[in-house]
Design a protein around this motif. Structure first.
Motif, PDB file in Angstrom:
ATOM      1  N   VAL A 225       0.850  -1.172   0.000  1.00 25.91           N
ATOM      2  CA  VAL A 225       0.000   0.000   0.000  1.00 25.91           C
ATOM      3  C   VAL A 225       0.894   1.233   0.000  1.00 25.91           C
ATOM      4  O   VAL A 225       1.869   1.286   0.746  1.00 25.91           O
ATOM      5  CB  VAL A 225      -0.844   0.059   1.289  1.00 25.91           C
ATOM      6  CG1 VAL A 225      -1.919   1.117   1.150  1.00 25.91           C
ATOM      7  CG2 VAL A 225      -1.407  -1.282   1.616  1.00 25.91           C
ATOM      8  N   VAL A 226       0.564   2.181  -0.824  1.00 23.46           N
ATOM      9  CA  VAL A 226       1.302   3.440  -0.813  1.00 23.46           C
ATOM     10  C   VAL A 226       0.431   4.478  -0.125  1.00 23.46           C
ATOM     11  O   VAL A 226      -0.732   4.672  -0.471  1.00 23.46           O
ATOM     12  CB  VAL A 226       1.632   3.907  -2.245  1.00 23.46           C
ATOM     13  CG1 VAL A 226       2.449   5.198  -2.193  1.00 23.46           C
ATOM     14  CG2 VAL A 226       2.386   2.814  -2.984  1.00 23.46           C
ATOM     15  N   LEU A 227       0.969   5.116   0.921  1.00 25.35           N
ATOM     16  CA  LEU A 227       0.220   6.130   1.645  1.00 25.35           C
ATOM     17  C   LEU A 227       0.497   7.480   1.004  1.00 25.35           C
ATOM     18  O   LEU A 227       1.653   7.894   0.874  1.00 25.35           O
ATOM     19  CB  LEU A 227       0.633   6.131   3.113  1.00 25.35           C
ATOM     20  CG  LEU A 227       0.368   4.810   3.835  1.00 25.35           C
ATOM     21  CD1 LEU A 227       0.845   4.900   5.271  1.00 25.35           C
ATOM     22  CD2 LEU A 227      -1.095   4.434   3.777  1.00 25.35           C
ATOM     23  N   GLU A 228      -0.562   8.146   0.630  1.00 25.05           N
ATOM     24  CA  GLU A 228      -0.397   9.430  -0.036  1.00 25.05           C
ATOM     25  C   GLU A 228      -0.248  10.524   1.006  1.00 25.05           C
ATOM     26  O   GLU A 228      -1.011  10.598   1.950  1.00 25.05           O
ATOM     27  CB  GLU A 228      -1.589   9.698  -0.960  1.00 25.05           C
ATOM     28  CG  GLU A 228      -1.494   8.847  -2.224  1.00 25.05           C
ATOM     29  CD  GLU A 228      -2.822   8.692  -2.913  1.00 25.05           C
ATOM     30  OE1 GLU A 228      -3.789   9.354  -2.498  1.00 25.05           O
ATOM     31  OE2 GLU A 228      -2.895   7.884  -3.864  1.00 25.05           O
ATOM     32  N   GLY A 229       0.725  11.367   0.790  1.00 22.42           N
ATOM     33  CA  GLY A 229       1.086  12.368   1.795  1.00 22.42           C
ATOM     34  C   GLY A 229       2.534  12.115   2.153  1.00 22.42           C
ATOM     35  O   GLY A 229       3.437  12.688   1.550  1.00 22.42           O
ATOM     36  N   PRO A 230       2.749  11.169   3.055  1.00 22.20           N
ATOM     37  CA  PRO A 230       4.160  10.844   3.352  1.00 22.20           C
ATOM     38  C   PRO A 230       4.800  10.041   2.224  1.00 22.20           C
ATOM     39  O   PRO A 230       6.020   9.872   2.212  1.00 22.20           O
ATOM     40  CB  PRO A 230       4.075  10.011   4.635  1.00 22.20           C
ATOM     41  CG  PRO A 230       2.680   9.531   4.721  1.00 22.20           C
ATOM     42  CD  PRO A 230       1.821  10.460   3.948  1.00 22.20           C
ATOM     43  N   ASP A 231       3.991   9.551   1.276  1.00 20.55           N
ATOM     44  CA  ASP A 231       4.484   8.765   0.160  1.00 20.55           C
ATOM     45  C   ASP A 231       5.334   7.595   0.640  1.00 20.55           C
ATOM     46  O   ASP A 231       6.511   7.474   0.340  1.00 20.55           O
ATOM     47  CB  ASP A 231       5.292   9.651  -0.789  1.00 20.55           C
ATOM     48  CG  ASP A 231       5.314   9.044  -2.194  1.00 20.55           C
ATOM     49  OD1 ASP A 231       4.385   8.255  -2.475  1.00 20.55           O
ATOM     50  OD2 ASP A 231       6.252   9.323  -2.946  1.00 20.55           O
ATOM     51  N   LEU A 232       4.678   6.755   1.400  1.00 23.03           N
ATOM     52  CA  LEU A 232       5.351   5.673   2.084  1.00 23.03           C
ATOM     53  C   LEU A 232       4.746   4.360   1.605  1.00 23.03           C
ATOM     54  O   LEU A 232       3.527   4.248   1.505  1.00 23.03           O
ATOM     55  CB  LEU A 232       5.089   5.863   3.582  1.00 23.03           C
ATOM     56  CG  LEU A 232       5.917   5.133   4.600  1.00 23.03           C
ATOM     57  CD1 LEU A 232       7.355   5.614   4.525  1.00 23.03           C
ATOM     58  CD2 LEU A 232       5.355   5.427   5.977  1.00 23.03           C
ATOM     59  N   THR A 233       5.582   3.366   1.328  1.00 22.17           N
ATOM     60  CA  THR A 233       5.065   2.066   0.894  1.00 22.17           C
ATOM     61  C   THR A 233       5.203   1.062   2.032  1.00 22.17           C
ATOM     62  O   THR A 233       6.303   0.858   2.541  1.00 22.17           O
ATOM     63  CB  THR A 233       5.837   1.565  -0.341  1.00 22.17           C
ATOM     64  OG1 THR A 233       5.832   2.598  -1.315  1.00 22.17           O
ATOM     65  CG2 THR A 233       5.201   0.310  -0.901  1.00 22.17           C
ATOM     66  N   VAL A 234       4.097   0.483   2.433  1.00 20.21           N
ATOM     67  CA  VAL A 234       4.113  -0.437   3.582  1.00 20.21           C
ATOM     68  C   VAL A 234       3.284  -1.683   3.289  1.00 20.21           C
ATOM     69  O   VAL A 234       2.496  -1.714   2.343  1.00 20.21           O
ATOM     70  CB  VAL A 234       3.552   0.243   4.857  1.00 20.21           C
ATOM     71  CG1 VAL A 234       4.489   1.320   5.366  1.00 20.21           C
ATOM     72  CG2 VAL A 234       2.162   0.796   4.609  1.00 20.21           C
ATOM     73  N   ASP A 235       3.476  -2.705   4.159  1.00 17.22           N
ATOM     74  CA  ASP A 235       2.672  -3.919   4.040  1.00 17.22           C
ATOM     75  C   ASP A 235       1.357  -3.792   4.796  1.00 17.22           C
ATOM     76  O   ASP A 235       0.330  -4.315   4.383  1.00 17.22           O
ATOM     77  CB  ASP A 235       3.439  -5.112   4.621  1.00 17.22           C
ATOM     78  CG  ASP A 235       4.702  -5.401   3.842  1.00 17.22           C
ATOM     79  OD1 ASP A 235       4.586  -5.651   2.631  1.00 17.22           O
ATOM     80  OD2 ASP A 235       5.799  -5.362   4.444  1.00 17.22           O
ATOM     81  N   LEU A 236       1.427  -3.144   5.979  1.00 20.96           N
ATOM     82  CA  LEU A 236       0.246  -3.085   6.833  1.00 20.96           C
ATOM     83  C   LEU A 236      -0.008  -1.653   7.269  1.00 20.96           C
ATOM     84  O   LEU A 236       0.927  -0.852   7.368  1.00 20.96           O
ATOM     85  CB  LEU A 236       0.448  -3.932   8.104  1.00 20.96           C
ATOM     86  CG  LEU A 236       0.723  -5.421   7.945  1.00 20.96           C
ATOM     87  CD1 LEU A 236       1.028  -6.030   9.300  1.00 20.96           C
ATOM     88  CD2 LEU A 236      -0.468  -6.120   7.307  1.00 20.96           C
ATOM     89  N   VAL A 237      -1.271  -1.369   7.590  1.00 16.87           N
ATOM     90  CA  VAL A 237      -1.640  -0.069   8.136  1.00 16.87           C
ATOM     91  C   VAL A 237      -2.473  -0.312   9.392  1.00 16.87           C
ATOM     92  O   VAL A 237      -3.374  -1.149   9.391  1.00 16.87           O
ATOM     93  CB  VAL A 237      -2.468   0.750   7.121  1.00 16.87           C
ATOM     94  CG1 VAL A 237      -3.047   1.991   7.781  1.00 16.87           C
ATOM     95  CG2 VAL A 237      -1.618   1.123   5.922  1.00 16.87           C
ATOM     96  N   VAL A 238      -2.105   0.373  10.491  1.00 16.36           N
ATOM     97  CA  VAL A 238      -2.941   0.316  11.685  1.00 16.36           C
ATOM     98  C   VAL A 238      -3.556   1.694  11.886  1.00 16.36           C
ATOM     99  O   VAL A 238      -2.838   2.676  12.067  1.00 16.36           O
ATOM    100  CB  VAL A 238      -2.139  -0.089  12.940  1.00 16.36           C
ATOM    101  CG1 VAL A 238      -3.029  -0.053  14.181  1.00 16.36           C
ATOM    102  CG2 VAL A 238      -1.540  -1.474  12.759  1.00 16.36           C
TER     103      VAL A 238
END
Ligand SMILES: Cc1cc2nc3c(=O)[nH]c(=O)nc-3n(C[C@H](O)[C@H](O)[C@H](O)COP(=O)(O)OP(=O)(O)OC[C@H]3O[C@@H](n4cnc5c(N)ncnc54)[C@H](O)[C@@H]3O)c2cc1C
Ligand code: SF4
Ligand code: SF4
Ligand code: SF4
Lengths: 443, 379
Positions: A225-238
């Motif tokens: 998942v790419v988080l828009e804003g910090p432009d961060l790619t991660v496996d999980l989001v809490v």
């Protein structure tokens, strides 16, 4: 039907702290009452606050059960382990998930909270595997199964649940990003200096704590998942952006809910303002705070007090729930935090006016940090007498602080007596006013 | 959170699984061998007559030094035991401090426990023996050291040594406990407690917190205390009575029986052997007569654990990590100070509490934190 039913049937939805304390309080007063406790989460009360300890293996679920396992038998509570799907206010009946109904004479809603959903359109459709919360046992089990060492995770929301989730995920060996929208961590209770001490500590542990990092949305890239804003790619989001009352199943039932918070609107005796005979306690109740505002109080010990008060109200006593002076404690990784009294919000939150703490109104702030450590103290003063305390890194008895606040002790007297409120282990250096301590105008 | 407690429940030997059972069996076998194997090992005999005794073989294989005439103290298995014991405590203490060394209280008491064992429980007795003087373990007192006043000890005990032990057993330690709590002995000095606090630390969460185990504890620990004092009475009566009195025979039988059942089986084989299954303080909690005696003094003394009112979040860390099986949380939730005779004042409950609810206190005045409950019936 017989005219007089000698044993009224009290039904309580929720077997966490508010619900179970209410059930016990009713039983202590009424030996014959029929008491039914319903829960859809776990058959026995457990401490929700310990989710992090269960996650990281410091405690087992059983260790967190704060009453002996024979509680229901001893107290003669009937147990229903099933979710309630609706309330028929006029017919005094509950509908259970499995299709059964339960009739009640008096009903207590102690249904607590669920994690607030992230405001990302479409995110929750089709139950995405990457998206998690950290509020219920269900959340815990899902996250436990998904979080594998070596993965990367973004914890969104700089509050108390967020910091706990970030800590245990980091300890499990996930690359942990802690994303805080505000300019600094936990602005509802800390100021910039204290928040920096905490952030430093968290970063020192190896967590990527970022402030001013709002997440505006997400997009998927394969399994990531790419988080828009910090432009961060991660496996999980809490998602840890707060909790909200678990009252969705009450919508349209005639039990009035607050439009903004979803909390059950109750009077001073915790009885529903719209449905007599129905009461609410704990996280799901919209109660009046000491400052006059009305919102849910999402705290363990106030849920206990509300449960007990609601029980007396259900038994017919003329009681009022009154929250006294604010106090709380928490732990940010290894740094303990204690607070009591009035501490202004450093960042005004939506719906809450900034506190009137200007210098010209007589407000002052005393602050010191023990150099090189995460030990700080802050005392908020108005017109010379103390109003509130904030301390990091050492232990304090909030009751002593609250007494000083009620006694309107002057700052100099309090500083001279601070060691009376210390609650640390033995052999720890006593409190001392450092040369670097500051007293500034305004709070 | 307490990083050292991470994964307590996923750890291979901390979770009452097969490995823990095996370790328990191993520890018990070791103690059986120690107590019921041959008393002293003669170098010349070692490989011939007692070749079947594994402990003996171990001693020989390890190249344990022999004395000039081949049958000196060096083959006294109790010194080997003391060496292993001290090593176990030192290594255990190191790991214990890796977990909890961020607390000064734990650092200091662990240093104290390990040095008392190393000096008074190991080096000094051996040095005395070297110097051909009677060897004493100066940190063990009656009734824990139940044979302290047996004739075979009294016969060669110098007056100053006798004075030390009598004073310590009946005045010194009890007074210390009155003012500072049972912890002064049980968590700062005692070698048995020392092993529990260091080597046994990984298993402290396994102690049962149930009401039933509390009832069993009250019954058994005071029974053993009674048995120990009855034995002291008998030994004294024996000493005062005529040589042909039947008391002599009874006293001997009683002593033998106590040494076997309580001294060897309960405190050693079970007390340590059950560490990996029932937590570290099985002996201290259910059996130690000294614990019972000091507990009663603690009950009337100054020590208590103050619980900050209305701050407990019921999380369960305190109760879980209380090695004495005290349900600390029940007191903390009720905002009641804890004054339980069994509490050994290890301080772990206060240390692991994430909300700083608990505080070990001995001040005389009630202090700003609220009332002390001087005494309640629950022992
Ligand atoms: C991770 C975490 C850490 C926390 N840490 C702290 C802390 O340190 N200090 C503090 O003061 N507070 C803390 N809190 C907040 C605290 O846990 C809550 O305030 C408290 O649990 C509220 O208790 P409650 O009884 O109102 O409801 P809850 O504990 O939320 O329990 C709700 C109960 O209602 C039941 N229920 C809900 N809906 C239904 C339904 N439809 N049918 C049947 N049953 C239903 C659930 O099964 C459950 O039994 C923390 C919360 C979380 C999630
Ligand atoms: S209870 Fe007995 S064996 Fe345990 S530490 Fe105390 S005195 Fe020593
Ligand atoms: S109550 Fe606390 S100090 Fe006492 S034995 Fe248990 S954990 Fe140790
Ligand atoms: S006293 Fe502390 S450790 Fe014990 S249950 Fe309460 S908050 Fe948890």
């Amino acid at each position: 039907m017989p005219a007089a039913n000698p044993a009224p049937h009290y039904v309580i939805i929720g077997n966490s702290i508010a619900g179970i304390e209410a059930a016990i309080a009713i039983r202590n007063r009424d030996r014959d009452a029929r008491i039914t406790v319903i829960s859809g989460e776990h058959p026995h009360p457990y401490a929700r606050v310990s989710l992090m300890y269960i996650f990281c293996g410091q405690l087992s679920l059983k260790d967190t059960q704060f009453y002996p396992e024979d509680l229901y038998d001893r107290m003669r509570f009937e147990r229903i382990f099933e979710r309630v799907t609706g309330v028929d206010v006029a017919g005094r009946r509950l509908a259970l998930e499995g299709g059964r109904t339960v009739e009640y004479d008096k009903l207590l809603l102690a249904v607590g909270s669920v994690g607030r959903r992230l405001p990302w359109p479409g995110a929750y459709e089709a139950d995405p595997a990457f998206l998690h919360h950290f509020v219920t046992l269900g959340d815990l089990r899902r996250l436990d199964a998904a979080a594998k060492p070596g993965m990367s995770v973004a914890v969104i929301g700089g509050g108390l649940i967020g910091v706990e989730a970030a800590e245990v995920l980091h300890l499990r060996g996930l690359k942990t990003h802690f994303l805080i929208r505000e300019p600094f961590y936990f602005p509802v209770a800390l100021d910039a200096a204290e928040a920096n001490v905490v952030a430093e500590h968290i970063r020192h542990h190896g967590v990527d704590a970022r402030t001013n990092a709002p997440v505006n949305g997400f997009r998927r890239e394969g399994a990531k998942v790419v988080l828009e804003g910090p432009d961060l790619t991660v496996d999980l989001v809490v998602g840890a952006i707060g909790v909200e009352p678990a009252t969705a199943f009450l919508r349209g039932s005639g039990v009035a809910l607050n439009d903004q918070t979803g909390g059950v609107e109750v009077g001073d005796n915790l009885e529903s303002t719209s449905a007599p005979g129905i009461f609410a306690a704990g996280d799901c109740a919209q109660v009046t705070w000491i400052d006059g505002s009305r919102r849910p109080e999402q705290l363990w010990y106030t849920a206990r007090d509300q449960g007990r008060t609601a029980a007396l109200a259900m038994l017919g006593d003329d009681v009022k729930y009154r929250r006294g002076t604010w106090y709380n404690s928490a732990k940010f990784f290894d740094v303990e935090y204690t607070t009591a009294g009035f501490i202004p919000y450093a960042a005004p939150k939506a719906g809450r006016a900034p506190a009137p703490t200007r210098a010209e109104d007589g407000w002052q702030t005393w602050y010191q940090r023990v150099p090189g450590s995460a030990v700080t103290q802050r005392i908020v003063v108005k017109d010379g007498s103390v109003k509130g305390f904030n301390a990091l890194g050492t232990r304090w008895d909030h009751n002593v602080w609250m007494r000083w606040i009620h006694e309107r002790r002057p700052l100099a007297w309090v500083l001279a007596h601070m060691n009376d409120a210390r609650f640390d282990e033995e052999f720890i250096a006593p409190f001392a006013v450092l040369p670097s301590a500051t007293l500034v105008n305004g709070a | 959170m307490q990083a050292g407690l991470l994964s307590t429940y996923q750890h291979p030997v901390r979770n009452r699984n097969g490995l823990a059972w095996a370790l328990s069996a191993l520890l018990m076998a070791f103690y059986l061998l120690l107590y019921f194997g041959k008393e002293n090992y003669d170098a010349k005999d070692a490989l011939t007559r007692y070749a079947h005794d594994p402990l003996n073989l171990l001693i020989v294989k390890l190249g344990w030094p022999t004395g000039d005439n081949g049958s000196l103290w060096v083959f006294n298995k109790w010194y080997l035991y003391a060496a292993l014991y001290t090593l176990g405590m030192a290594i255990g203490g190191y790991f214990m401090l890796k977990k909890h060394g961020n607390s000064r209280y734990h650092r200091l008491r662990t240093y104290s426990l390990v040095s008392v064992q190393a000096i008074l429980g190991f080096m000094l007795p051996i040095a005395l023996d070297f110097a051909h003087r009677p060897a004493w373990y100066f940190s063990y007192f009656f009734p824990l050291k139940y044979d302290l006043f047996f004739p075979y000890n009294l016969d060669h005990m110098q007056a100053t040594v006798a004075a030390w032990f009598i004073f310590g057993s009946f005045v010194g330690i009890p007074t210390l406990v009155y003012f500072k709590g049972k912890r002064a002995y049980c968590s700062w000095i005692c070698g048995c407690g020392g092993l529990a606090e260091t080597f046994g630390d990984p298993w402290r969460h396994l102690s049962s917190k149930s009401d039933r185990s509390w009832r069993i504890e009250q019954f058994s620990v005071y029974t053993v205390m009674f048995l120990a004092f009855a034995m002291l009475g008998m030994v004294l009566a024996d000493g005062l009575s005529a040589p042909d009195s039947p008391i002599h025979g009874w006293a001997n039988h009683y002593k033998e029986w106590y040494s076997l059942a309580i001294g060897a089986v309960f405190s050693g084989v079970l007390g340590t052997g059950l560490y990996p299954l029932m937590g570290t303080r099985v002996w201290c909690r259910f059996g130690c007569p000294m614990a019972a005696m000091l507990g009663l003094i603690q009950k009337f003394g100054r020590f208590r654990i103050t619980a900050k009112k209305d701050m407990c979040i019921s999380c369960g860390n305190c109760s879980t990590y209380c090695e004495m099986g005290i349900d600390v949380r029940a007191y903390a939730m009720a905002g009641k100070d804890i004054k339980r005779s069994s509490c050994v004042g290890c301080g772990m409950c206060a240390h692991v509490c994430p909300r700083g609810v608990l505080k070990l206190e001995t001040s005389k005045d009630v202090g700003p934190h609220g009332e002390i409950q001087v005494w309640t019936l629950d022992l």
